[in-house]
Design an enzyme around this catalytic site. Structure first.
Site, PDB file in Angstrom:
ATOM      1  N   ASP A  35       0.825  -1.232   0.000  1.00 51.57           N
ATOM      2  CA  ASP A  35       0.000   0.000   0.000  1.00 51.57           C
ATOM      3  C   ASP A  35       0.847   1.265   0.000  1.00 51.57           C
ATOM      4  O   ASP A  35       0.606   2.181  -0.781  1.00 51.57           O
ATOM      5  CB  ASP A  35      -1.064  -0.007   1.118  1.00 51.57           C
ATOM      6  N   LEU A 124      -4.321  -7.017  13.276  1.00 48.49           N
ATOM      7  CA  LEU A 124      -5.672  -6.950  12.701  1.00 48.49           C
ATOM      8  C   LEU A 124      -6.151  -5.499  12.637  1.00 48.49           C
ATOM      9  O   LEU A 124      -7.308  -5.220  12.390  1.00 48.49           O
ATOM     10  CB  LEU A 124      -6.649  -7.828  13.497  1.00 48.49           C
ATOM     11  N   ASP A 171      -5.298  -0.210   5.703  1.00 49.77           N
ATOM     12  CA  ASP A 171      -6.043  -0.538   6.920  1.00 49.77           C
ATOM     13  C   ASP A 171      -7.271   0.364   7.063  1.00 49.77           C
ATOM     14  O   ASP A 171      -8.377  -0.097   7.336  1.00 49.77           O
ATOM     15  CB  ASP A 171      -5.158  -0.365   8.163  1.00 49.77           C
TER      16      ASP A 171
HETATM   17  P1  ADP Z   1      -2.625  -3.023  15.261  1.00 46.67           P
HETATM   18  O1  ADP Z   1      -3.162  -1.864  14.474  1.00 46.67           O
HETATM   19  O2  ADP Z   1      -2.062  -4.086  14.395  1.00 46.67           O
HETATM   20  O3  ADP Z   1      -3.607  -3.574  16.238  1.00 46.67           O
HETATM   21  P2  ADP Z   1      -0.796  -0.973  16.188  1.00 46.67           P
HETATM   22  O4  ADP Z   1       0.491  -1.096  16.939  1.00 46.67           O
HETATM   23  O5  ADP Z   1      -0.804  -0.317  14.874  1.00 46.67           O
HETATM   24  O6  ADP Z   1      -1.396  -2.465  16.117  1.00 46.67           O
HETATM   25  O7  ADP Z   1      -1.843  -0.182  17.108  1.00 46.67           O
HETATM   26  C1  ADP Z   1      -2.131  -0.587  18.422  1.00 46.67           C
HETATM   27  C2  ADP Z   1      -2.373   0.625  19.305  1.00 46.67           C
HETATM   28  O8  ADP Z   1      -3.688   1.192  19.045  1.00 46.67           O
HETATM   29  C3  ADP Z   1      -2.425   0.270  20.787  1.00 46.67           C
HETATM   30  O9  ADP Z   1      -1.126   0.231  21.334  1.00 46.67           O
HETATM   31  C4  ADP Z   1      -3.263   1.418  21.356  1.00 46.67           C
HETATM   32  O10 ADP Z   1      -2.486   2.573  21.510  1.00 46.67           O
HETATM   33  C5  ADP Z   1      -4.266   1.682  20.251  1.00 46.67           C
HETATM   34  N1  ADP Z   1      -5.536   0.960  20.493  1.00 46.67           N
HETATM   35  C6  ADP Z   1      -6.111   0.040  19.693  1.00 46.67           C
HETATM   36  N2  ADP Z   1      -7.281  -0.405  20.202  1.00 46.67           N
HETATM   37  C7  ADP Z   1      -7.487   0.256  21.357  1.00 46.67           C
HETATM   38  C8  ADP Z   1      -8.526   0.241  22.359  1.00 46.67           C
HETATM   39  N3  ADP Z   1      -9.584  -0.541  22.264  1.00 46.67           N
HETATM   40  N4  ADP Z   1      -8.370   1.069  23.418  1.00 46.67           N
HETATM   41  C9  ADP Z   1      -7.302   1.871  23.524  1.00 46.67           C
HETATM   42  N5  ADP Z   1      -6.303   1.918  22.626  1.00 46.67           N
HETATM   43  C10 ADP Z   1      -6.371   1.129  21.560  1.00 46.67           C
HETATM   44 MG    MG Z   2      -2.034  -0.576  13.175  1.00 46.75          MG
END
Ligand code: ADP
Ligand code: MG
Length: 386
Positions: A35, A124, A171
């Site tokens: 992407d 994910l 994404d």
């Molecule tokens: P992915 O997008 O693959 O899940 P990333 O590292 O890109 O992983 O993003 C994860 C980050 O997004 C977490 O560390 C947090 O900061 C934030 N995040 C995602 N879901 C939540 C949630 N339900 N509550 C709070 N923060 C969240």
């Molecule tokens: Mg991410």
């Protein structure tokens, strides 16, 4: 409507809960790390959700609570910046900052509580789910007319500029534009897309979460982006290409001559072959050629392992044991560096596949993987709270 979340809102905030929002997460069938190289991807939204209940405040504060996190983040709309003490709050806050940067006036503050059953930081795309969700919340609460594609682009601007991840748009698009039972064939050259019916015939799609936590911002993700940019600059000295995705498979020998660095060349080879795999995969699905689809999925994992070097030992082990325990195809999905993968299995084998994988993976790593059948679903949604 999630009544537990509504109760939690009432306990946390004094304002009236007005609306309930929901956002799925995503898998990517094929087309990985393409992407940000303006290439092709084939993602789909899946039915694990981040949900939110939202109310309007009388002041100009944004107050954010997540049932997954202990830290409550409260920041004035006139004073938003990316600060370490905001922690996870830096994701949703970026949306408000980005809207204001674009010139929108945000006349009041909001109380927002989040709940999620999306595995966080697991490939994910919980980050894009949280960002798309917050962009959608802002567009509805402030009456800013943004269609789903514009929501995705706003969220993407926020993740790159405010959070500093040099990611592509896949994404955010997959989540905002998700449609039940459809995959999204996305061309990141111009962000155009079509909905595709991808048939796995008698096979079912399974998601395997390695549960190895990783932060993409701290991972070599940005390094891969830089490597691709360096390789592109070398190629552009001789050829008129705007991105690595303008290069055809038949041009690879020419690239090999130009790029002296073996590592950089491997990165280019992955991107060029991966774009072609996306085209071939969609074509194979249209002609009912499941054998080619299986082959392409496995080849994609191997290319991400050997040429792009983003799979890591956990996902490689899952690949190996999945094929041993009955998967026809298995590949990492998302950015890698830990995270998740997808597999194609016979549905009747799901129980034994899950048991075998879980046992072997726990024996080796003392971590329990999360394994479930993928359900491809619609994107963002909103409901009034009566
Ligand atoms: P992915 O997008 O693959 O899940 P990333 O590292 O890109 O992983 O993003 C994860 C980050 O997004 C977490 O560390 C947090 O900061 C934030 N995040 C995602 N879901 C939540 C949630 N339900 N509550 C709070 N923060 C969240
Ligand atoms: Mg991410």
């Amino acid at each position: 409507m999630n009544t537990k979340l509504l109760e939690a809102y009432k306990k946390s905030f004094n304002t009236k809960p007005l609306k309930y929002f929901s956002s799925p997460c995503r898998i990517n069938l094929i087309g990985e790390h393409t992407d940000y190289n303006k290439g092709l991807a084939l993602p789909a939204a899946i039915s694990k959700y981040i949900q939110a209940v939202v109310g309007i405040r009388s002041d100009r504060k944004i107050s954010l609570k997540s049932l997954e996190k202990s830290k409550v983040v409260t920041v004035d709309l006139d004073n938003i910046s990316n600060k370490p003490e905001n922690r996870w709050g830096n994701y949703p806050l970026g949306i408000f900052a980005t809207l204001q940067k674009r010139g929108y006036k945000l006349p009041f503050g909001l109380d927002i509580i989040f709940y999620s059953n999306v595995p966080i930081a697991s490939g994910l795309s919980s980050s894009a789910s949280l960002l798309d969700l917050t962009a959608f919340i802002a567009s509805i609460m402030y009456d800013i007319p943004l269609d789903k594609k514009e929501i995705a682009l706003l969220a993407h601007q926020s993740e790159t500029e405010f959070n500093g991840l040099l990611c592509g748009v896949m994404d955010e698009f997959a989540i905002a534009l998700g449609k039940k039972d459809k995959c999204i064939l996305l061309d990141c050259k111009d962000n155009s897309f079509t909905y595709e019916d991808i048939s796995f015939q008698d096979l079912s799609l399974v998601v395997i979460v390695s549960n190895v936590r990783r932060s993409l911002i701290a991972s070599p993700y940005n390094k891969r982006v830089e490597e691709c940019n360096s390789a592109l600059k070398i190629i552009q000295k001789q050829f008129d290409v705007a991105s690595l995705s303008d290069i055809k498979v038949s041009d690879l020998p020419m690239c090999r001559k130009l790029i002296k660095d073996d590592v950089l060349y491997k990165r280019v080879r992955h991107i060029v072959n991966e774009n072609q795999r996306v085209r071939d995969f969609v074509k194979a699905s249209k002609s009912g050629d499941i054998r080619s689809m299986i082959h392409l999925l496995n080849e994609s994992h191997e290319s991400l392992r050997d040429d792009y070097e983003v799979t890591g030992e956990y996902l490689d082990y899952i690949h190996e044991i999945s094929l041993k325990y009955g998967a026809f195809a298995e590949r990492m999905t998302g950015a890698g560096f830990g995270g998740s993968s997808i597999a194609l299995i016979k549905q009747r084998d799901f129980k034994s596949f899950k048991e075998n994988l879980t046992r072997d993976y726990i024996n080796k790593y003392h971590i329990k993987p999360t394994i479930f059948l993928a359900d491809i679903c619609d994107g963002l949604s909103v409901e009034d709270i009566k």
